[in-house]
Design an enzyme around this catalytic site. Structure first.
Site, PDB file in Angstrom:
ATOM      1  CG  LEU A  60      -8.309  -2.364   3.224  1.00 35.88           C
ATOM      2  CD1 LEU A  60      -8.258  -3.867   3.481  1.00 35.88           C
ATOM      3  CD2 LEU A  60      -8.866  -1.640   4.450  1.00 35.88           C
ATOM      4  CG  ASP A  61      -3.545   2.819   4.909  1.00 34.63           C
ATOM      5  OD1 ASP A  61      -4.022   3.461   3.958  1.00 34.63           O
ATOM      6  OD2 ASP A  61      -3.632   3.168   6.102  1.00 34.63           O
ATOM      7  CD  GLN A  62       2.851  -1.668   3.012  1.00 34.54           C
ATOM      8  OE1 GLN A  62       2.974  -2.830   3.410  1.00 34.54           O
ATOM      9  NE2 GLN A  62       3.281  -0.635   3.716  1.00 34.54           N
TER      10      GLN A  62
END
Ligand code: URA
Length: 245
Positions: A113-115
């Site tokens: 998952l992205d930051q």
């Protein structure tokens, strides 16, 4: 080195069990046991060579309750501001949200998952399971709650379902499901994807002329992020079948 006695299948000595669960080097585990700091099924056991079942054994180690899992599969409610990378740069890594024994076991995120994305993240130290869950052939559905910059139209949903072309692949990629969430004009979209391509939600939404402002993963396979799992908290998954298609 002394020869280890033959043990019944699925059993091991207490020091080895602690070592494999991530409670430190063998010496440290032996030290914890000999100091009377380890309970098994509610009783102090101070013999490192005592033999027990390896899996689902109820321990208390230096005050920390712990049920052994030979292979770890956990869910994490990922907050924003954490990276899934194993060598994080600007942001702390998600492994920092796990307790020390799981950090020591080197659990890896199942996909990334992205930051700035929140929600359900799986982590495991089970190599074959990691492979199964991330294999594009497995088609594990992942549900994303997307907040967009502009209102979500039915046309956008239809385009997402039909397939959009992303910049790194001439083959169109289609959503498994795409629905507007809420009454009237809404910026909320629920998107179900079978693939796990880099920035896939953000790129698909951009491809239909909108922009992702907020992204949250709410489900993987038949597993929905539990409402009582607070942001930043983790929990064991007892049966991987719940996240397999
Ligand atoms: N798609 C994205 O764009 N970002 C995520 O974090 C997950 C899916």
């Amino acid at each position: 080195m002394a020869k280890r006695p033959r043990l019944p299948a699925g059993h091991d000595t207490l020091d080895q069990i602690l070592f494999e669960q991530g409670f430190g080097a063998r010496r440290e585990c032996e030290g914890l046991i000999c100091s009377g700091l380890v309970q098994v099924n509610g009783e102090v056991v101070d013999d490192p060579d005592a033999v027990f079942p390896q899996d689902r054994l109820a321990l208390v180690v230096d005050g920390q309750p712990w049920v052994t899992h030979v292979k770890a599969l956990v869910m994490l409610h990922k907050p924003a501001g954490y990276e899934c990378s194993l060598k994080p740069g600007a942001w702390p890594g998600v492994h920092n949200l796990l307790p020390a024994p799981l950090r020591k076991r080197g659990l890896q995120p199942v996909g990334r998952l992205d930051q700035d994305t929140t929600g359900l993240l799986l982590m495991t130290d089970d190599g074959p399971l990691l492979h199964q869950l991330t294999s594009p052939k497995k088609n594990v559905p992942k549900v994303y709650e997307v907040t967009c910059k502009h209102p979500v139209t039915q046309l956008m949903c239809d385009q997402l379902l039909k397939g959009v072309v992303l910049d790194d692949d001439p083959e169109p990629v289609a959503a498994h499901a795409a629905e507007r969430v809420g009454e009237g004009e809404t910026v909320h979209l629920r998107l179900t994807l079978l693939q796990g391509k880099y920035h896939q939600v953000k790129r698909m939404v951009a491809a239909v002329g909108n922009r992702v402002e907020g992204l949250h993963r709410s489900a993987i396979g038949r597993l929905t992020l539990p409402e009582d799992l607070a942001l930043g908290q983790w929990r064991w998954i007892e049966d991987p079948a719940i996240v397999l298609p």
